[in-house]
Design a protein around this motif. Structure first.
Motif, PDB file in Angstrom:
ATOM      1  N   ASP A  76      13.521  31.041  87.720  1.00 35.41           N
ATOM      2  CA  ASP A  76      12.265  31.362  87.052  1.00 35.41           C
ATOM      3  C   ASP A  76      12.251  32.773  86.466  1.00 35.41           C
ATOM      4  N   ILE A  77      13.407  33.308  86.195  1.00 38.86           N
ATOM      5  CA  ILE A  77      13.499  34.623  85.566  1.00 38.86           C
ATOM      6  C   ILE A  77      12.922  34.504  84.157  1.00 38.86           C
ATOM      7  N   LYS A  78      12.104  35.462  83.782  1.00 42.07           N
ATOM      8  CA  LYS A  78      11.490  35.436  82.453  1.00 42.07           C
ATOM      9  C   LYS A  78      12.460  36.065  81.443  1.00 42.07           C
ATOM     10  N   VAL A  79      12.913  35.236  80.495  1.00 40.32           N
ATOM     11  CA  VAL A  79      13.858  35.668  79.469  1.00 40.32           C
ATOM     12  C   VAL A  79      13.311  35.239  78.105  1.00 40.32           C
ATOM     13  N   ASN A  80      13.179  36.207  77.201  1.00 38.43           N
ATOM     14  CA  ASN A  80      12.655  35.940  75.861  1.00 38.43           C
ATOM     15  C   ASN A  80      13.618  36.449  74.807  1.00 38.43           C
ATOM     16  N   TYR A  81      13.435  35.935  73.587  1.00 35.55           N
ATOM     17  CA  TYR A  81      14.198  36.428  72.445  1.00 35.55           C
ATOM     18  C   TYR A  81      13.391  36.196  71.172  1.00 35.55           C
ATOM     19  N   ASP A  82      13.728  36.958  70.159  1.00 30.59           N
ATOM     20  CA  ASP A  82      13.094  36.828  68.847  1.00 30.59           C
ATOM     21  C   ASP A  82      13.950  35.882  68.018  1.00 30.59           C
ATOM     22  N   ASN A  83      13.372  34.774  67.575  1.00 32.09           N
ATOM     23  CA  ASN A  83      14.141  33.816  66.782  1.00 32.09           C
ATOM     24  C   ASN A  83      13.822  33.906  65.295  1.00 32.09           C
ATOM     25  N   GLY A  84      13.160  34.969  64.885  1.00 33.92           N
ATOM     26  CA  GLY A  84      12.818  35.157  63.467  1.00 33.92           C
ATOM     27  C   GLY A  84      14.010  35.574  62.635  1.00 33.92           C
ATOM     28  N   ASN A  85      13.831  35.577  61.330  1.00 31.97           N
ATOM     29  CA  ASN A  85      14.850  36.023  60.365  1.00 31.97           C
ATOM     30  C   ASN A  85      16.183  35.285  60.498  1.00 31.97           C
ATOM     31  N   LYS A  86      16.130  33.978  60.711  1.00 31.73           N
ATOM     32  CA  LYS A  86      17.327  33.128  60.775  1.00 31.73           C
ATOM     33  C   LYS A  86      18.346  33.637  61.790  1.00 31.73           C
ATOM     34  N   ARG A  87      17.898  33.998  62.952  1.00 26.46           N
ATOM     35  CA  ARG A  87      18.789  34.490  64.001  1.00 26.46           C
ATOM     36  C   ARG A  87      19.677  33.360  64.521  1.00 26.46           C
ATOM     37  N   VAL A  88      20.901  33.727  64.911  1.00 28.96           N
ATOM     38  CA  VAL A  88      21.852  32.749  65.444  1.00 28.96           C
ATOM     39  C   VAL A  88      22.180  33.098  66.894  1.00 28.96           C
ATOM     40  N   ILE A  89      22.623  32.097  67.621  1.00 29.62           N
ATOM     41  CA  ILE A  89      23.027  32.306  69.012  1.00 29.62           C
ATOM     42  C   ILE A  89      24.548  32.439  69.042  1.00 29.62           C
ATOM     43  N   THR A  90      25.031  33.523  69.636  1.00 31.78           N
ATOM     44  CA  THR A  90      26.469  33.676  69.830  1.00 31.78           C
ATOM     45  C   THR A  90      26.819  33.105  71.202  1.00 31.78           C
ATOM     46  N   ASP A  91      28.081  32.764  71.410  1.00 34.86           N
ATOM     47  CA  ASP A  91      28.491  32.170  72.677  1.00 34.86           C
ATOM     48  C   ASP A  91      28.455  33.172  73.825  1.00 34.86           C
ATOM     49  N   TYR A  92      28.717  34.425  73.539  1.00 32.14           N
ATOM     50  CA  TYR A  92      28.507  35.520  74.485  1.00 32.14           C
ATOM     51  C   TYR A  92      27.198  36.133  74.013  1.00 32.14           C
ATOM     52  N   VAL A  93      26.149  35.998  74.820  1.00 34.29           N
ATOM     53  CA  VAL A  93      24.803  36.336  74.369  1.00 34.29           C
ATOM     54  C   VAL A  93      24.428  37.751  74.815  1.00 34.29           C
ATOM     55  N   PRO A  94      24.163  38.655  73.852  1.00 37.45           N
ATOM     56  CA  PRO A  94      23.794  40.025  74.228  1.00 37.45           C
ATOM     57  C   PRO A  94      22.411  40.052  74.884  1.00 37.45           C
ATOM     58  N   ASN A  95      22.243  41.001  75.801  1.00 37.15           N
ATOM     59  CA  ASN A  95      20.972  41.098  76.519  1.00 37.15           C
ATOM     60  C   ASN A  95      20.761  42.513  77.016  1.00 37.15           C
ATOM     61  N   ASP A  96      19.524  42.826  77.367  1.00 45.17           N
ATOM     62  CA  ASP A  96      19.173  44.199  77.732  1.00 45.17           C
ATOM     63  C   ASP A  96      19.655  44.621  79.118  1.00 45.17           C
ATOM     64  N   LEU A  97      20.199  43.701  79.921  1.00 42.95           N
ATOM     65  CA  LEU A  97      20.756  44.077  81.225  1.00 42.95           C
ATOM     66  C   LEU A  97      22.286  44.112  81.204  1.00 42.95           C
ATOM     67  N   SER A  98      22.872  43.841  80.053  1.00 45.13           N
ATOM     68  CA  SER A  98      24.330  43.816  79.885  1.00 45.13           C
ATOM     69  C   SER A  98      25.013  42.812  80.807  1.00 45.13           C
ATOM     70  N   TRP A  99      24.331  41.734  81.118  1.00 47.50           N
ATOM     71  CA  TRP A  99      24.928  40.665  81.914  1.00 47.50           C
ATOM     72  C   TRP A  99      25.853  39.829  81.036  1.00 47.50           C
ATOM     73  N   PHE A 100      26.785  39.111  81.674  1.00 45.71           N
ATOM     74  CA  PHE A 100      27.683  38.203  80.966  1.00 45.71           C
ATOM     75  C   PHE A 100      26.993  36.838  80.910  1.00 45.71           C
ATOM     76  N   ILE A 101      26.210  36.642  79.844  1.00 50.39           N
ATOM     77  CA  ILE A 101      25.461  35.403  79.650  1.00 50.39           C
ATOM     78  C   ILE A 101      26.140  34.625  78.532  1.00 50.39           C
ATOM     79  N   VAL A 102      26.336  33.316  78.781  1.00 57.51           N
ATOM     80  CA  VAL A 102      27.105  32.496  77.846  1.00 57.51           C
ATOM     81  C   VAL A 102      26.405  31.171  77.559  1.00 57.51           C
TER      82      VAL A 102
END
Length: 189
Positions: free
Chosen positions: A45-71
């Motif tokens: 139940d961790i709250k995780v948000n992102y901005d999907n405006g301006n035709k944003r794409v998802i990369t396979d290694y997803v950048p985040n503000d905690l510098s975790w290895f999210i994929v």
């Protein structure tokens, strides 16, 4: 075998989404997700948000503000194919800020911690925290190949912020068109 420090590819991030993780929703210290500590009770139940405006794409290694290895599931599948047995894939559900999209992602908890840093051949500096404690900051890593024992994804003991991968995993990622990754070859002694 060659080994690489895995980095996020900031040069091609212009249109990629960036996850914002609400630390207040964590039931653990955020750094535990980088120290190779196995989670027995994962808080999905961790709250995780992102901005999907301006035709944003998802990369396979997803950048985040905690510098975790999210994929993404695609990168997770490639890592799983390497048969590393000390890896946890902790589910994360990210929601767009306008709540029109939901992404199912994974925090890769790397429990392969290897005592393979070769300081003699690395470039580093020592910073004094206080009179009893010093911190080593490594600019160029050298690792002891004999200590790795064919592990494809690992962190170094006492230097847990960096992620290292084998040439075998790097080639599999490149062959499958994995996005968001950059690789820095490290010296193997």
């Amino acid at each position: 075998m060659k080994y690489y420090k895995l980095l996020y590819d900031y040069e091609h991030e212009d249109n990629s989404i960036f996850l914002e993780i609400d630390e207040k929703t964590l039931s653990f210290d955020r750094y535990e997700a980088e120290k190779g500590i196995e989670f027995c009770d994962w808080n999905v139940d961790i709250k995780v948000n992102y901005d999907n405006g301006n035709k944003r794409v998802i990369t396979d290694y997803v950048p985040n503000d905690l510098s975790w290895f999210i994929v993404t599931d695609k990168l997770k599948s490639i890592i799983e194919s390497m048969k590393n047995n000390k890896i946890q894939y902790l589910p994360i559900r990210a929601r767009s800020k306008d709540e029109s999209e939901v992404l199912d992602l994974y925090l890769v908890n790397i429990c392969n911690i290897v005592d393979a840093l070769d300081l003699e051949n690395s470039k580093y500096s020592v910073h004094e925290i206080d009179e009893n404690e010093k911190m080593i900051s490594v600019q160029k890593y050298a690792i002891k190949g004999s200590m790795i024992k064919d592990i494809d994804l690992f962190r170094l003991k006492d230097h847990y912020m960096s992620i290292f991968i084998s040439e075998k995993l790097k080639k599999a990622m490149e062959k499958n068109g994995i996005t968001g990754c950059d690789y820095l070859e490290v010296k193997v002694v």
